[in-house]
Design an enzyme around this catalytic site. Sequence first.
Site, PDB file in Angstrom:
ATOM      1  N   PRO A 288      28.774  51.882  50.942  1.00  0.00           N
ATOM      2  CA  PRO A 288      28.930  50.493  51.349  1.00  0.00           C
ATOM      3  C   PRO A 288      28.340  49.536  50.318  1.00  0.00           C
ATOM      4  CG  PRO A 288      27.042  51.445  52.451  1.00  0.00           C
ATOM      5  CD  PRO A 288      27.629  52.540  51.606  1.00  0.00           C
ATOM      6  N   ARG A 326      34.854  34.041  44.395  1.00  0.00           N
ATOM      7  CA  ARG A 326      35.626  34.640  45.491  1.00  0.00           C
ATOM      8  C   ARG A 326      36.689  33.715  46.080  1.00  0.00           C
ATOM      9  NH1 ARG A 326      33.867  36.212  49.762  1.00  0.00           N
ATOM     10  NH2 ARG A 326      35.162  38.049  49.904  1.00  0.00           N
ATOM     11  N   TYR A 330      40.126  35.552  45.633  1.00  0.00           N
ATOM     12  CA  TYR A 330      40.649  36.237  46.828  1.00  0.00           C
ATOM     13  C   TYR A 330      41.016  35.276  47.949  1.00  0.00           C
ATOM     14  CZ  TYR A 330      37.589  39.929  44.812  1.00  0.00           C
ATOM     15  OH  TYR A 330      36.935  40.829  44.010  1.00  0.00           O
ATOM     16  N   CYS A 358      36.292  22.859  34.567  1.00  0.00           N
ATOM     17  CA  CYS A 358      37.567  22.209  34.265  1.00  0.00           C
ATOM     18  C   CYS A 358      38.748  23.127  34.557  1.00  0.00           C
ATOM     19  CB  CYS A 358      37.566  21.718  32.832  1.00  0.00           C
ATOM     20  SG  CYS A 358      36.363  20.401  32.664  1.00  0.00           S
TER      21      CYS A 358
HETATM   22  C1  LIG Z   1      34.059  48.752  45.621  1.00  0.00           C
HETATM   23  C2  LIG Z   1      33.868  50.128  46.067  1.00  0.00           C
HETATM   24  C3  LIG Z   1      33.022  50.400  47.142  1.00  0.00           C
HETATM   25  C4  LIG Z   1      32.336  49.322  47.939  1.00  0.00           C
HETATM   26  O1  LIG Z   1      33.192  48.493  48.624  1.00  0.00           O
HETATM   27  P1  LIG Z   1      32.589  47.495  49.734  1.00  0.00           P
HETATM   28  O2  LIG Z   1      33.779  46.862  50.312  1.00  0.00           O
HETATM   29  O3  LIG Z   1      31.728  46.509  49.009  1.00  0.00           O
HETATM   30  O4  LIG Z   1      31.827  48.298  50.701  1.00  0.00           O
HETATM   31  C5  LIG Z   1      32.806  51.723  47.482  1.00  0.00           C
HETATM   32  N1  LIG Z   1      33.399  52.735  46.823  1.00  0.00           N
HETATM   33  C6  LIG Z   1      34.220  52.505  45.778  1.00  0.00           C
HETATM   34  C7  LIG Z   1      34.826  53.661  45.081  1.00  0.00           C
HETATM   35  C8  LIG Z   1      34.487  51.205  45.381  1.00  0.00           C
HETATM   36  O5  LIG Z   1      35.322  50.989  44.373  1.00  0.00           O
END
Ligand SMILES: *Cc1c(COP(=O)(O)O)cnc(C)c1O
Length: 435
Positions: A288, A326, A330, A358
């Site tokens: 995570p 972000r 996104y 800018c």
């Molecule tokens: C980015 C990533 C994560 C973490 O993703 P979260 O959404 O921040 O929990 C875990 N494992 C891999 C392989 C990733 O690329």
Amino acid sequence: MHSFHYRNGKLFCEGVSIEALVKEHGTPLYIYSHQTLADHYSKLDQALAPLDHHICFAMKSNSNLAVMRTLANLGSGFDLVSGGELRRVIAAGGDPKKCVFAGVGKTEAEIEYALRKKIYSFNVESEPELIRINKVAARLKVVAPIAVRVNPNVDAHTHAKITTGTYENKFGIQFEHVEAVYARASKLKNLWLRGIQMHIGSQLTNVAPYEEAVNKMLGLVKKLSAKYKFEFFSIGGGIGIVYNPALASGSKEWWSTPQGKKIMTPATYAAKLIPLLKPLGLKILIEPGRFIVGNAGILVTRVEFVKKTGKKNFVVVDAGMNDLIRPTLYESYHEIVPLREARKGAALISSDVVGPVCESSDYFCKDRPLPKVGEGDYLALLSAGAYGFVMATTYNARQLAAEVMVNGKTASVVRERQPYPEIWAGEKIPAWLKK
Ligand SMILES: *Cc1c(COP(=O)(O)O)cnc(C)c1O
């Protein structure tokens, strides 16, 4: 749950007034709550207690040394994606032996460094990579622990730019090919087939895609694990957080949960997945990032001008897309609140909060009802702890922001505001240009 609250009308992080922090350290300023970090880590850790499990914090979401140290102190390992990140683990006092190394483009130099530091496993994303790892390990006369990253072809129902588990994405090895890839890997003498891994995407607010992916993987994991004596199965990261507490059902915003459904919590995640995973008898890894750090950080910014045009009320602030990209990248939502709580029932003004960079894409929100603010007021962008500072750049020769961590009544600078000359440190004017 997080530790940013109004107290007598003033925004606090734990026991510290945020206004006091911005007076001392200036803006833009990232502020992290130690208590929230520890709380989120522990909630997951406790929810998974019935399993032999290990948490590898996805450090790409926030790699500040103090954030990493907080988690390392709690026993966390790290999910990393580059040789630079492994160096950061070491700088933070983390343990490489608790680290997994993901990413589609690992170089020979990175593989060698990771082998020398004895990482727990490489999460391998292609066959050429397996061959490369085997070659480097043979040269160093060691055996490299690996897991194949399986792409289970499950739609995580998240934003297109952060979904990873379908065949449209560059990540992992196609589900149908995995068995054959392990068979070939088993013939490479310097590989240790230590486990198997998957990661289906980020900001998942529902447990169903995890259940679907794990269910799809179970048969394969059992079969391969019996054959190769796996030690672990990593189910990746991606647990989502609440960005918009008003989560209006029927909202068009992608992060909102379907009507009537509550966002997944560590408890619901664990309740659905433990019964599937426990019978495997393997160590379960999770990776995570956002869940641990997302709501543990905010970005505070100063209002420089309020600019009214025929159509818009622009609130121009001193943080920009270079500090927090972000919303631009996104289309993501960050709750924006004043440091001084607005009076109940005060009129709201439809506002665009924009930065000084800018670019037209330099905005934090558009046409959002916000309390009236003026020059010299401060706003906090909430839930900015993950994929915030780590994506900052010096575009427009803007200094990287300062970062502060609060623990109870103590606040410590965990990154100084970048001094201007450091923006161009390392650049050189060749002699032939000098006159
Ligand atoms: C980015 C990533 C994560 C973490 O993703 P979260 O959404 O921040 O929990 C875990 N494992 C891999 C392989 C990733 O690329």
